[in-house]
Each structure stands twice: as structure tokens, then as C-alpha cells.
Design a protein around this motif. Structure first.
Motif, mmCIF file in Angstrom:
data_model
loop_
_atom_site.group_PDB
_atom_site.id
_atom_site.type_symbol
_atom_site.label_atom_id
_atom_site.label_comp_id
_atom_site.label_asym_id
_atom_site.label_seq_id
_atom_site.Cartn_x
_atom_site.Cartn_y
_atom_site.Cartn_z
ATOM 1 N N GLU A 204 0.830 -1.206 0.000
ATOM 2 C CA GLU A 204 0.000 0.000 0.000
ATOM 3 C C GLU A 204 0.866 1.259 0.000
ATOM 4 O OE1 GLU A 204 -4.076 -1.242 2.305
ATOM 5 O OE2 GLU A 204 -2.225 -1.211 3.487
ATOM 6 N N VAL A 205 1.953 1.237 0.756
ATOM 7 C CA VAL A 205 2.853 2.393 0.767
ATOM 8 C C VAL A 205 3.469 2.572 -0.608
ATOM 9 C CG1 VAL A 205 4.988 3.353 1.712
ATOM 10 C CG2 VAL A 205 3.340 2.237 3.238
ATOM 11 N N ARG A 206 3.941 1.488 -1.198
ATOM 12 C CA ARG A 206 4.541 1.579 -2.538
ATOM 13 C C ARG A 206 3.523 2.131 -3.537
ATOM 14 N NH1 ARG A 206 6.653 -2.078 -5.470
ATOM 15 N NH2 ARG A 206 8.766 -1.299 -5.780
ATOM 16 N N ALA A 207 2.284 1.650 -3.454
ATOM 17 C CA ALA A 207 1.234 2.119 -4.369
ATOM 18 C C ALA A 207 0.970 3.609 -4.180
ATOM 19 C CB ALA A 207 -0.043 1.317 -4.159
ATOM 20 N N SER A 208 1.017 4.079 -2.936
ATOM 21 C CA SER A 208 0.763 5.509 -2.679
ATOM 22 C C SER A 208 1.897 6.380 -3.218
ATOM 23 C CB SER A 208 0.549 5.762 -1.185
ATOM 24 O OG SER A 208 1.756 5.607 -0.461
ATOM 25 N N LEU A 209 3.084 5.811 -3.358
ATOM 26 C CA LEU A 209 4.228 6.572 -3.878
ATOM 27 C C LEU A 209 4.303 6.550 -5.405
ATOM 28 C CD1 LEU A 209 6.966 5.436 -1.323
ATOM 29 C CD2 LEU A 209 5.928 7.713 -1.494
ATOM 30 N N GLU A 210 3.570 5.646 -6.045
ATOM 31 C CA GLU A 210 3.641 5.503 -7.503
ATOM 32 C C GLU A 210 3.409 6.804 -8.246
ATOM 33 O OE1 GLU A 210 0.959 2.474 -8.795
ATOM 34 O OE2 GLU A 210 2.368 0.859 -8.310
ATOM 35 N N LYS A 211 2.454 7.599 -7.785
ATOM 36 C CA LYS A 211 2.101 8.834 -8.504
ATOM 37 C C LYS A 211 3.232 9.861 -8.484
ATOM 38 C CE LYS A 211 -0.447 10.405 -4.508
ATOM 39 N NZ LYS A 211 -1.685 10.041 -3.901
ATOM 40 N N PHE A 212 4.222 9.645 -7.615
ATOM 41 C CA PHE A 212 5.354 10.571 -7.521
ATOM 42 C C PHE A 212 6.579 10.080 -8.278
ATOM 43 C CE2 PHE A 212 2.788 11.117 -3.650
ATOM 44 C CZ PHE A 212 2.347 12.406 -3.894
ATOM 45 N N ILE B 75 9.718 5.348 -5.139
ATOM 46 C CA ILE B 75 9.569 3.946 -4.739
ATOM 47 C C ILE B 75 10.947 3.342 -4.474
ATOM 48 C CG2 ILE B 75 8.788 1.659 -5.480
ATOM 49 C CD1 ILE B 75 6.598 3.131 -7.107
ATOM 50 N N THR B 76 11.905 3.691 -5.283
ATOM 51 C CA THR B 76 13.273 3.189 -5.094
ATOM 52 C C THR B 76 13.832 3.627 -3.741
ATOM 53 O OG1 THR B 76 13.660 3.190 -7.479
ATOM 54 C CG2 THR B 76 15.617 3.220 -6.051
ATOM 55 N N ILE B 77 13.593 4.869 -3.375
ATOM 56 C CA ILE B 77 14.048 5.368 -2.069
ATOM 57 C C ILE B 77 13.371 4.567 -0.960
ATOM 58 C CG2 ILE B 77 13.988 7.323 -0.462
ATOM 59 C CD1 ILE B 77 14.200 9.140 -3.009
ATOM 60 N N PHE B 78 12.047 4.396 -1.059
ATOM 61 C CA PHE B 78 11.316 3.629 -0.052
ATOM 62 C C PHE B 78 11.851 2.204 0.036
ATOM 63 C CE2 PHE B 78 7.919 0.572 0.856
ATOM 64 C CZ PHE B 78 7.647 0.919 2.176
#
Length: 92
Positions: A65-73, A78-81
Motif C-alpha cells: 500500500e505504501v509503494r502504491a501511494s508513492l507511484e504517482k510521484f 519507490i526506489t528510495i522507499f
């Protein structure tokens, strides 16, 4: 308390770069606002798992869910996360 103020400024998602601010036309000074210390990264990382919505503030998001929330950015966020996740949750 400049050190604390800077930690607050850098506490957004996985951080904002000057380029992010320009590209998104954010009403912020165009400068890098990314976590610089391990402590700042931990604060940002932990915050990604919880909503600011009062109705769901106690519900922890999954890694997906966190990765999905970062997709728009962008993939870079996502790589940083993912890098933080590997370092901070090595047994996961």
C-alpha cells in the motif's frame, strides 16, 4: 531549534527535491527538502505507514500500500522507499 525545524521541513513522503517542487508547482521554496540523517529517514519511513485521516490513523498500511501511494510521484520515490525498507526491515 533549527535542527528540529529542518527535520520537520524534510518530513514529507520520502522527501522533496527542488525539481519535485518545480515540476509539481508546489507553493514552496525550490530547494531540496530530503531527509539527511538516519533519524530523519526513520521518521519519514514510519510516517508512510500511517494515514493522517482521523478515521484511520491507527490502521497500519502494508508495504504494498505504501509503494502504491508513492507511484504517482515516480519510480524514484519507490526506489528510495525500497532502499529504506531493506535497511530498516532486513528480516521482513
Amino acid at each position: 531549534m533549527p535542527r528540529h525545524a529542518m527535520a520537520c521541513e524534510r518530513h514529507i513522503g520520502v522527501g522533496l527535491t527542488a525539481e519535485d517542487i518545480r515540476r509539481q508547482k508546489l507553493p514552496l521554496p525550490a530547494r531540496d527538502m530530503v531527509p539527511l540523517s538516519l533519524e530523519e529517514e526513520i521518521i519519514c519511513f514510519a510516517d508512510l505507514f500511517y494515514s493522517k485521516n482521523p478515521d484511520s490513523v491507527t490502521v497500519m498500511k502494508s508495504r504494498e500500500e505504501v509503494r502504491a501511494s508513492l507511484e504517482k510521484f515516480g519510480e524514484g520515490k519507490i526506489t528510495i522507499f525500497d532502499r529504506w525498507y531493506a535497511r530498516l526491515c532486513p528480516a521482513a
